[in-house]
Motif scaffolding. Structure first.
Motif, PDB file in Angstrom:
ATOM      1  N   SER A 207     -11.709 -16.108 -23.896  1.00 31.21           N
ATOM      2  CA  SER A 207     -10.028 -16.827 -23.753  1.00 31.21           C
ATOM      3  C   SER A 207      -9.058 -15.509 -22.806  1.00 31.21           C
ATOM      4  CB  SER A 207     -10.007 -17.196 -25.656  1.00 31.21           C
ATOM      5  OG  SER A 207     -10.635 -17.514 -26.069  1.00 31.21           O
ATOM      6  N   ALA A 208      -8.188 -16.765 -22.445  1.00 29.61           N
ATOM      7  CA  ALA A 208      -6.898 -15.816 -21.957  1.00 29.61           C
ATOM      8  C   ALA A 208      -5.673 -16.236 -22.651  1.00 29.61           C
ATOM      9  CB  ALA A 208      -7.403 -15.381 -20.241  1.00 29.61           C
ATOM     10  N   VAL A 209      -4.616 -15.800 -22.967  1.00 31.86           N
ATOM     11  CA  VAL A 209      -3.689 -16.374 -23.614  1.00 31.86           C
ATOM     12  C   VAL A 209      -2.495 -15.544 -23.343  1.00 31.86           C
ATOM     13  CG1 VAL A 209      -4.729 -17.230 -25.742  1.00 31.86           C
ATOM     14  CG2 VAL A 209      -3.185 -15.008 -26.105  1.00 31.86           C
ATOM     15  N   SER A 210      -1.263 -15.698 -22.475  1.00 31.27           N
ATOM     16  CA  SER A 210      -0.184 -15.481 -22.531  1.00 31.27           C
ATOM     17  C   SER A 210       0.744 -14.150 -23.609  1.00 31.27           C
ATOM     18  CB  SER A 210       1.177 -16.286 -22.321  1.00 31.27           C
ATOM     19  OG  SER A 210       2.422 -15.206 -21.999  1.00 31.27           O
ATOM     20  N   ALA A 211       0.730 -13.069 -23.236  1.00 34.40           N
ATOM     21  CA  ALA A 211       0.975 -12.013 -24.528  1.00 34.40           C
ATOM     22  C   ALA A 211       2.370 -12.431 -24.659  1.00 34.40           C
ATOM     23  CB  ALA A 211       1.361 -10.770 -23.885  1.00 34.40           C
ATOM     24  N   ARG A 212       3.365 -12.672 -24.562  1.00 34.79           N
ATOM     25  CA  ARG A 212       4.499 -13.331 -24.511  1.00 34.79           C
ATOM     26  C   ARG A 212       5.212 -14.712 -25.744  1.00 34.79           C
ATOM     27  NH1 ARG A 212       7.200  -8.391 -25.534  1.00 34.79           N
ATOM     28  NH2 ARG A 212       8.934  -9.368 -25.026  1.00 34.79           N
ATOM     29  N   SER A 213       4.104 -15.767 -25.047  1.00 42.14           N
ATOM     30  CA  SER A 213       4.227 -17.149 -25.389  1.00 42.14           C
ATOM     31  C   SER A 213       3.468 -17.172 -26.278  1.00 42.14           C
ATOM     32  CB  SER A 213       4.573 -17.494 -24.136  1.00 42.14           C
ATOM     33  OG  SER A 213       3.551 -18.034 -23.486  1.00 42.14           O
ATOM     34  N   GLY A 214       2.626 -16.365 -25.942  1.00 44.02           N
ATOM     35  CA  GLY A 214       1.116 -17.156 -26.830  1.00 44.02           C
ATOM     36  C   GLY A 214      -0.025 -18.460 -26.212  1.00 44.02           C
ATOM     37  N   LYS A 215       1.126 -19.437 -25.366  1.00 36.89           N
ATOM     38  CA  LYS A 215       0.161 -20.112 -24.228  1.00 36.89           C
ATOM     39  C   LYS A 215      -0.859 -19.915 -24.134  1.00 36.89           C
ATOM     40  CE  LYS A 215       0.373 -23.078 -20.384  1.00 36.89           C
ATOM     41  NZ  LYS A 215       1.798 -23.386 -19.237  1.00 36.89           N
ATOM     42  N   THR A 216      -1.755 -20.737 -23.940  1.00 35.55           N
ATOM     43  CA  THR A 216      -3.801 -20.343 -24.266  1.00 35.55           C
ATOM     44  C   THR A 216      -3.839 -20.566 -22.382  1.00 35.55           C
ATOM     45  OG1 THR A 216      -3.490 -20.949 -26.382  1.00 35.55           O
ATOM     46  CG2 THR A 216      -5.773 -21.089 -24.454  1.00 35.55           C
ATOM     47  N   HIS A 217      -4.125 -20.259 -22.054  1.00 29.32           N
ATOM     48  CA  HIS A 217      -4.565 -20.407 -20.809  1.00 29.32           C
ATOM     49  C   HIS A 217      -6.570 -20.526 -20.002  1.00 29.32           C
ATOM     50  CE1 HIS A 217      -0.558 -19.817 -19.017  1.00 29.32           C
ATOM     51  NE2 HIS A 217      -0.899 -18.420 -20.168  1.00 29.32           N
ATOM     52  N   ILE A 218      -7.111 -19.583 -21.485  1.00 32.22           N
ATOM     53  CA  ILE A 218      -8.291 -20.310 -20.710  1.00 32.22           C
ATOM     54  C   ILE A 218      -9.086 -19.919 -22.646  1.00 32.22           C
ATOM     55  CG2 ILE A 218     -10.494 -19.657 -20.773  1.00 32.22           C
ATOM     56  CD1 ILE A 218      -9.344 -17.699 -18.301  1.00 32.22           C
ATOM     57  N   ASP A 219      -9.327 -20.811 -22.557  1.00 36.74           N
ATOM     58  CA  ASP A 219     -10.102 -21.429 -24.155  1.00 36.74           C
ATOM     59  C   ASP A 219     -11.760 -20.922 -24.797  1.00 36.74           C
ATOM     60  OD1 ASP A 219      -9.930 -22.051 -27.028  1.00 36.74           O
ATOM     61  OD2 ASP A 219      -9.431 -24.097 -26.708  1.00 36.74           O
ATOM     62  N   ARG A 220     -11.627 -20.023 -25.330  1.00 39.11           N
ATOM     63  CA  ARG A 220     -13.209 -19.945 -25.587  1.00 39.11           C
ATOM     64  C   ARG A 220     -14.372 -19.891 -23.987  1.00 39.11           C
ATOM     65  NH1 ARG A 220     -13.125 -22.902 -30.227  1.00 39.11           N
ATOM     66  NH2 ARG A 220     -11.712 -24.981 -29.866  1.00 39.11           N
ATOM     67  N   GLU A 221     -13.887 -19.865 -22.884  1.00 37.90           N
ATOM     68  CA  GLU A 221     -15.085 -20.620 -22.070  1.00 37.90           C
ATOM     69  C   GLU A 221     -16.329 -19.540 -21.790  1.00 37.90           C
ATOM     70  OE1 GLU A 221     -14.678 -23.094 -19.510  1.00 37.90           O
ATOM     71  OE2 GLU A 221     -12.663 -23.273 -19.878  1.00 37.90           O
ATOM     72  N   ARG A 222     -17.466 -20.437 -21.515  1.00 33.03           N
ATOM     73  CA  ARG A 222     -18.441 -19.392 -21.772  1.00 33.03           C
ATOM     74  C   ARG A 222     -18.877 -18.654 -20.320  1.00 33.03           C
ATOM     75  NH1 ARG A 222     -22.339 -18.806 -24.984  1.00 33.03           N
ATOM     76  NH2 ARG A 222     -22.207 -20.591 -26.097  1.00 33.03           N
ATOM     77  N   LEU A 223     -19.270 -17.719 -20.457  1.00 28.77           N
ATOM     78  CA  LEU A 223     -19.384 -16.569 -19.608  1.00 28.77           C
ATOM     79  C   LEU A 223     -20.807 -16.515 -19.042  1.00 28.77           C
ATOM     80  CD1 LEU A 223     -17.107 -13.099 -20.579  1.00 28.77           C
ATOM     81  CD2 LEU A 223     -16.873 -15.458 -19.777  1.00 28.77           C
ATOM     82  N   LYS A 224     -21.113 -16.765 -17.746  1.00 26.64           N
ATOM     83  CA  LYS A 224     -22.373 -16.980 -17.437  1.00 26.64           C
ATOM     84  C   LYS A 224     -23.003 -15.698 -16.985  1.00 26.64           C
ATOM     85  CE  LYS A 224     -21.141 -21.422 -14.556  1.00 26.64           C
ATOM     86  NZ  LYS A 224     -21.311 -21.979 -13.479  1.00 26.64           N
ATOM     87  N   ARG A 256      -5.365 -16.659 -15.006  1.00 27.79           N
ATOM     88  CA  ARG A 256      -4.940 -17.582 -15.940  1.00 27.79           C
ATOM     89  C   ARG A 256      -5.905 -18.735 -15.938  1.00 27.79           C
ATOM     90  NH1 ARG A 256      -0.815 -14.954 -15.099  1.00 27.79           N
ATOM     91  NH2 ARG A 256       1.012 -15.388 -17.119  1.00 27.79           N
ATOM     92  N   GLU A 257      -6.925 -18.473 -14.468  1.00 26.42           N
ATOM     93  CA  GLU A 257      -8.459 -19.307 -14.653  1.00 26.42           C
ATOM     94  C   GLU A 257      -9.770 -18.081 -14.769  1.00 26.42           C
ATOM     95  OE1 GLU A 257      -7.553 -21.985 -10.840  1.00 26.42           O
ATOM     96  OE2 GLU A 257      -5.668 -22.759 -11.795  1.00 26.42           O
TER      97      GLU A 257
END
Length: 259
Positions: A207-224, A256-257
């Motif tokens: 997962s990756a989220v914006s530290a300032r806003s908390g907006k989720t950019h990547i949500d529990r994507e599986r790492l191949k 963010r992707e």
């Protein structure tokens, strides 16, 4: 100086020629689940900070790095914990930011874990915030005036807390934002290029989220090609590095992707 911390076996200080300067026996910690002690000491401005959260009386102790003598010690609430604290100067105070596990009864968590900030100078508790799960392991990370604290055992919790908090802010609108899924159990998060990145539990779910806003950019994507992830991610040169238990390292672009 080199400071070597072996938990219940003691703290040792050497110079760079290998001559022992001092040693301290800080007592025995009784850690549940036979997992041993895992919190690392932190040195800051001539002081050595040691957090010992375990199945008996937990504590935080600050030593004089020069001679190992105790400057102050405070008892703590909470059960077994393995998180290394963050030490950060904010305004006219230097804060020690710690996470604590909730205490369990009968196999269930009966008390939520807390983030507690202490004044490095004297041990005064500056603020606290409940909401963590049990078995606190991930380390707090700080950017500018915000600290990000998380846990991921028998539940998920991530809280963005302002460093100017005072008193008990549990459940209040003083908390900047929260997340209730996808947080790590053992690994610590990475704060890099404005993004807070982490993996769920000990799995390869990213997962990756914006530290300032908390907006989720990547949500529990599986790492191949990855499964169990216990190591914390690292960041450098615009890339994020993740290593899983078989020794393979995956290199991602800090983005963010997922790519």
């Amino acid at each position: 100086r080199v400071y070597c911390w072996f938990g219940s076996a003691g703290m040792y200080c050497y110079d760079l020629q290998g001559k022992k300067q001092w040693e301290r026996d800080l007592g025995k910690a009784r850690v549940g689940a036979s997992l041993g002690e895992g919190c690392s000491p932190v040195i800051h401005d001539g002081r050595l900070v040691i957090v010992r959260d375990h199945a008996r009386q937990s504590s935080i102790e600050v030593l004089n790095a020069a001679d190992g003598k105790t400057l102050w010690k405070e008892n703590r609430q909470g059960g077994n914990g393995w998180s290394t604290p963050a030490v950060v100067k904010h305004g006219d105070r230097t804060q020690i930011i710690t996470t604590a596990s909730g205490r369990g009864r009968g196999g269930r968590l009966s008390e939520s874990g807390k983030v507690v900030s202490y004044d490095l100078a004297n041990g005064q508790a500056l603020w606290q915030c409940g909401g963590l799960t049990g078995n606190a392991i991930p380390c707090p990370v700080v950017e500018r005036d915000v600290v990000y604290c998380m846990s991921g055992y028998k539940g998920y919790s991530l809280m963005a807390i302002p460093l100017d908090a005072r008193g008990d802010i549990s459940g209040s609108d003083k908390i900047l934002w929260t997340k209730k899924r996808g947080t790590p159990y053992v690994p610590s998060p990475l704060l890099y290029d404005g993004l807070l990145v982490y993996t769920q539990s000990n799995q390869a779910l990213y997962s990756a989220v914006s530290a300032r806003s908390g907006k989720t950019h990547i949500d529990r994507e599986r790492l191949k090609g990855m499964r169990s992830v216990y190591g914390s991610p690292d960041g450098a040169a615009g890339r994020v590095y993740l290593t899983h238990r078989t020794g393979t390292t995956l290199v991602l672009k800090s983005s963010r992707e997922l790519n």
